[in-house]
Design a protein around this motif. Structure first.
Motif, short mmCIF file in Angstrom:
data_model
loop_
_atom_site.label_atom_id
_atom_site.label_comp_id
_atom_site.label_asym_id
_atom_site.label_seq_id
_atom_site.Cartn_x
_atom_site.Cartn_y
_atom_site.Cartn_z
N THR A 91 -27.98 23.00 25.33
CA THR A 91 -27.52 22.93 23.94
C THR A 91 -26.34 23.87 23.69
O THR A 91 -25.39 23.51 22.99
CB THR A 91 -28.66 23.27 22.97
N ALA A 92 -26.37 25.06 24.27
CA ALA A 92 -25.24 25.98 24.09
C ALA A 92 -23.96 25.38 24.64
O ALA A 92 -22.88 25.53 24.04
CB ALA A 92 -25.54 27.32 24.76
N ASN A 93 -24.05 24.69 25.78
CA ASN A 93 -22.87 24.05 26.35
C ASN A 93 -22.37 22.91 25.46
O ASN A 93 -21.17 22.71 25.29
CB ASN A 93 -23.19 23.52 27.74
N ILE A 94 -23.31 22.16 24.90
CA ILE A 94 -22.93 21.07 23.99
C ILE A 94 -22.16 21.62 22.79
O ILE A 94 -21.12 21.07 22.38
CB ILE A 94 -24.18 20.30 23.52
N PHE A 95 -22.64 22.71 22.22
CA PHE A 95 -21.99 23.28 21.05
C PHE A 95 -20.57 23.75 21.38
O PHE A 95 -19.65 23.56 20.59
CB PHE A 95 -22.82 24.45 20.51
N LEU A 96 -20.39 24.37 22.54
CA LEU A 96 -19.07 24.87 22.93
C LEU A 96 -18.09 23.71 23.10
O LEU A 96 -16.96 23.75 22.57
CB LEU A 96 -19.17 25.69 24.21
N LEU B 220 -13.28 19.48 18.49
CA LEU B 220 -12.87 19.34 17.09
C LEU B 220 -11.58 20.09 16.81
O LEU B 220 -10.70 19.59 16.12
CB LEU B 220 -13.99 19.84 16.17
N GLY B 221 -11.48 21.31 17.33
CA GLY B 221 -10.28 22.11 17.07
C GLY B 221 -9.04 21.53 17.71
O GLY B 221 -7.94 21.61 17.14
N ALA B 222 -9.18 20.93 18.89
CA ALA B 222 -8.02 20.43 19.62
C ALA B 222 -7.67 18.98 19.26
O ALA B 222 -6.53 18.55 19.51
CB ALA B 222 -8.28 20.53 21.13
N SER B 223 -8.58 18.26 18.66
CA SER B 223 -8.37 16.84 18.37
C SER B 223 -7.63 16.64 17.05
O SER B 223 -7.26 17.59 16.36
CB SER B 223 -9.71 16.12 18.30
N ARG B 224 -7.46 15.37 16.69
CA ARG B 224 -6.81 15.01 15.42
C ARG B 224 -7.59 15.56 14.23
O ARG B 224 -7.02 15.77 13.15
CB ARG B 224 -6.70 13.50 15.31
N TYR B 225 -8.90 15.79 14.42
CA TYR B 225 -9.71 16.30 13.32
C TYR B 225 -9.37 17.74 12.97
O TYR B 225 -9.76 18.24 11.91
CB TYR B 225 -11.20 16.19 13.67
N GLY B 226 -8.68 18.43 13.86
CA GLY B 226 -8.35 19.83 13.60
C GLY B 226 -7.47 20.04 12.39
O GLY B 226 -7.44 21.12 11.81
N ARG B 227 -6.75 18.98 11.97
CA ARG B 227 -5.85 19.12 10.81
C ARG B 227 -6.58 19.03 9.47
O ARG B 227 -6.00 19.31 8.42
CB ARG B 227 -4.78 18.03 10.86
N PRO C 142 -21.52 32.13 22.16
CA PRO C 142 -22.13 32.52 20.88
C PRO C 142 -21.29 32.15 19.68
O PRO C 142 -21.83 31.68 18.66
CB PRO C 142 -22.28 34.04 21.01
N TRP C 143 -19.98 32.31 19.78
CA TRP C 143 -19.13 32.00 18.64
C TRP C 143 -19.07 30.50 18.38
O TRP C 143 -18.94 30.06 17.23
CB TRP C 143 -17.74 32.58 18.86
N ALA C 144 -19.17 29.69 19.44
CA ALA C 144 -19.21 28.25 19.26
C ALA C 144 -20.48 27.82 18.53
O ALA C 144 -20.47 26.90 17.70
CB ALA C 144 -19.12 27.54 20.61
N ILE C 145 -21.59 28.50 18.83
CA ILE C 145 -22.86 28.20 18.14
C ILE C 145 -22.71 28.46 16.65
O ILE C 145 -23.13 27.65 15.81
CB ILE C 145 -23.99 29.03 18.75
N CYS D 221 -24.56 18.55 14.75
CA CYS D 221 -23.40 18.04 15.50
C CYS D 221 -23.27 16.53 15.33
O CYS D 221 -22.18 16.01 15.07
CB CYS D 221 -23.53 18.39 16.97
N TRP D 222 -24.38 15.84 15.48
CA TRP D 222 -24.39 14.38 15.38
C TRP D 222 -23.95 13.93 13.98
O TRP D 222 -23.07 13.07 13.82
CB TRP D 222 -25.78 13.87 15.72
N ALA D 223 -24.56 14.52 12.96
CA ALA D 223 -24.25 14.11 11.58
C ALA D 223 -22.80 14.43 11.21
O ALA D 223 -22.13 13.64 10.55
CB ALA D 223 -25.21 14.81 10.62
N PHE D 224 -22.31 15.59 11.64
CA PHE D 224 -20.95 16.01 11.30
C PHE D 224 -19.94 15.10 11.99
O PHE D 224 -18.97 14.64 11.35
CB PHE D 224 -20.76 17.47 11.73
N TYR D 225 -20.15 14.82 13.26
CA TYR D 225 -19.20 13.95 13.97
C TYR D 225 -19.22 12.54 13.39
O TYR D 225 -18.17 11.90 13.23
CB TYR D 225 -19.54 13.91 15.46
N LYS D 226 -20.40 12.04 13.06
CA LYS D 226 -20.51 10.71 12.44
C LYS D 226 -19.70 10.65 11.14
O LYS D 226 -18.99 9.67 10.87
CB LYS D 226 -21.98 10.40 12.17
N THR D 227 -19.80 11.71 10.35
CA THR D 227 -19.06 11.76 9.09
C THR D 227 -17.55 11.80 9.32
O THR D 227 -16.79 11.09 8.65
CB THR D 227 -19.49 12.99 8.28
N LEU D 228 -17.12 12.61 10.28
CA LEU D 228 -15.68 12.70 10.57
C LEU D 228 -15.15 11.36 11.06
O LEU D 228 -14.04 10.94 10.66
CB LEU D 228 -15.43 13.79 11.62
#
Length: 540
Positions: A58-63, A69-76, A149-152, A490-497
């Motif tokens: 799970t920690a790896n998934i969060f990172l 998100l930060g590097a993709s088109r959603y970052g804007r 930790p910061w990604a979590i 993570c699932w709900a947020f990405y679905k919304t984006l």
């Protein structure tokens, strides 16, 4: 009227249940500390034995998720309306986030962890007390305090900030699940999520308060020769509780902001001083080599479990403890980060909550851990590594005695510890008040004070029932159920984006506006999303 009454009843339910459970824990620990400690130890051993793989995955998934998100088109995308501007300047914003995310913990472990790994090398990767062991100790310290930790924290912070500032939802973690479970977030299932979030915050902060109390007591003992037993630890905890409850009577723009700014002014003084008087070249080399070792080995470290080894005690004491602790802290730090991040973009948020704090944490560990390891290797401070391994709370102050101006620097360290302690606990009462009263951004003073008392009570119980080991066990136990909730976030947020800002959404908006998909401004997408949200609300 009926809907309003139902929501009010639900809010009271979250408050009542979470207060009752927290109070019962305090009561149980006060009446039967040995029994409380025995039960938590048994549960802790079961979790470490059977679920270490879950924490690593799970920690790896969060990172991966937040970096994407930060590097993709959603970052804007802005965390708020397009016209919103940040409420705080960059320095104050970062200071409040860093003290909430790490606070006194980095002072506690930034020196103690490298020395501990030096004599108890992770997975037996090198003989203890060797040059190779020293390098591995810095590498694993970076691993535990940098990106993961910061990604979590960022997972919870981004989702809450988006749903509250952009979609006008209340500041509750349950609200993020609306895309997955619909209006059930307003019923028992949503309330259960909020109660779990509250309990995770209570125990996560209590662990931090207990560790800070241990370190301040050890510092007073090393500096002024005061006793360091449990009675003194509880007195220090009580005095500091009084201080942060006093701060809790002020608004966040006053108490927490100014305390955070003070801590971020004092902490660099310590850092610069020990870089100047310490082995500067060794510290620079430790940072440079440590970053290289960390980045080149981050993948194997992130998945290593020693699957065929019957003894996973090291994992339970370190990586699993840390990952579960960060997860338990995620609702607290995430909600607080969201509260102060209106007007920032997702990319800006990821940079300020993942990348920059990781670099700061590594610099701190390289300066203090590098200097402490040099003392251990030279033997000038006796067997400082073994001393600190046996008493991590005293590590920083044992180290200070070996350098110039020990009294002055010990006092400064105690001050910055205390300020971190008070500011972090104050922020905790804000988050607990918000979570337990239906997402109110400025909970009533009496609610924050009540949570302050319960936080101190839980920290005291954990100290009495198990000391540092008890604090670690409580963190692992509370982090376990909340890790599942974070995966759902993570699932709900990405679905919304995807629904509101993905390619399909752009094409729909382009068709309605007669423009090319890439030319559709964020403001238009936001207006459509808000309108859709309001339509759903009216229909409900």
């Amino acid at each position: 009227m009926k809907t309003s009454q139902n929501k009010s009843t639900a809010n009271h339910t979250v408050f009542a249940v979470s207060i009752a459970v927290s109070a019962l824990v305090v009561l149980w620990g006060a009446i039967d500390p040995n029994g409380f400690g025995s039960v938590t130890t048994q549960l802790f051993n079961a979790v470490v034995s059977d679920m270490s793989w879950f924490f690593l995955l799970t920690a790896n998934i969060f990172l991966v998720f937040v970096i994407y998100l930060g590097a993709s088109r959603y970052g804007r995308i802005k965390l708020g309306k397009d016209r919103d501007r940040p409420e705080f300047g960059r320095m104050s914003w970062f200071a409040m986030m860093f003290q909430a995310g790490m606070g006194p913990a980095i002072i506690f472990w930034g020196l103690a962890e490298p020395l501990s790994h030096y004599v108890d090398v992770p997975f037996g990767m090198a003989p203890p007390g060797t040059d190779e062991a020293a390098g591995i100790s810095i590498q694993y310290s970076f691993f535990h305090w940098a990106l993961h930790p910061w990604a979590i924290y960022a997972v919870a912070g981004l989702a809450v900030a988006y749903f509250t500032h952009r979609k006008n939802e209340k500041g509750l973690l349950s609200a993020i699940f609306r895309p997955l479970i619909g209006d059930k977030v307003d019923g028992p299932l949503g309330k259960a999520i909020d109660v779990l979030a509250v309990l995770a915050v209570v125990f996560g902060i209590a662990v931090a308060l207990g560790q800070a109390g241990l370190q301040m007591t050890a510092g007073l003992g090393e500096t002024f020769g005061l006793p360091t037993g449990i009675v003194v630890q509880l007195i220090v905890l009580a005095l500091t509780t009084a201080a942060f409850m006093g701060s809790a009577t002020t608004r966040i723009e006053h108490g927490i902001k100014w305390l955070s700014n003070i801590s971020m002014l004092i902490a660099p003084i310590l850092l610069i001083f020990y870089f100047v008087v310490g082995p500067s070249i060794t510290q620079i080399n430790a940072f440079t080599e440590g970053v290289g070792d960390y980045l080149s080995n981050i993948l194997p470290m992130s998945f290593r479990l020693d699957a065929f080894s019957p003894d996973n005690g090291w994992m339970g004491s370190w990586t699993v403890f840390y990952w579960s602790w960060w997860i338990a802290w995620a609702p607290y730090v995430g909600l607080f980060m969201a509260r102060i991040s209106r007007g920032r973009t997702i990319r800006e948020f990821v940079a300020a909550t993942v990348l920059v704090p990781s670099v700061v944490s590594m610099i701190w560990i390289a300066v203090f851990g590098g200097a402490a390891l040099q003392l251990a290797r030279s033997g000038l401070a006796g067997d400082i590594a073994q001393t600190v391994k046996e008493s991590p709370a005293a590590g920083m102050f044992v180290f200070i005695q070996e350098y110039p101006l020990p009294l002055l620097m010990s006092v400064i360290t105690l001050i910055v510890l205390w300020v971190f302690f008070v500011a972090g606990a104050d922020a905790g009462t804000v988050v607990l008040g918000e979570l337990s009263t239906g997402g109110r951004p400025n909970p009533k003073t009496w609610v924050r004070l009540l949570w302050g008392l319960l936080l101190a009570g839980v920290a005291a119980v954990l100290l009495v029932s198990g000391g540092l080991g008890g604090l670690q066990k409580a963190s692992v136990l509370t982090g376990t159920p909340f890790a599942i909730i974070l995966v759902g976030i993570c699932w709900a947020f990405y679905k919304t984006l995807r629904e509101e800002h993905g390619p399909a959404a752009q094409e729909r908006l382009a068709d309605s506006s007669g423009t090319a998909p890439d030319a559709v401004p964020d403001g238009v997408r936001q207006d459509v999303a808000v309108a859709a949200s309001e339509t759903r609300t009216e229909g409900a």
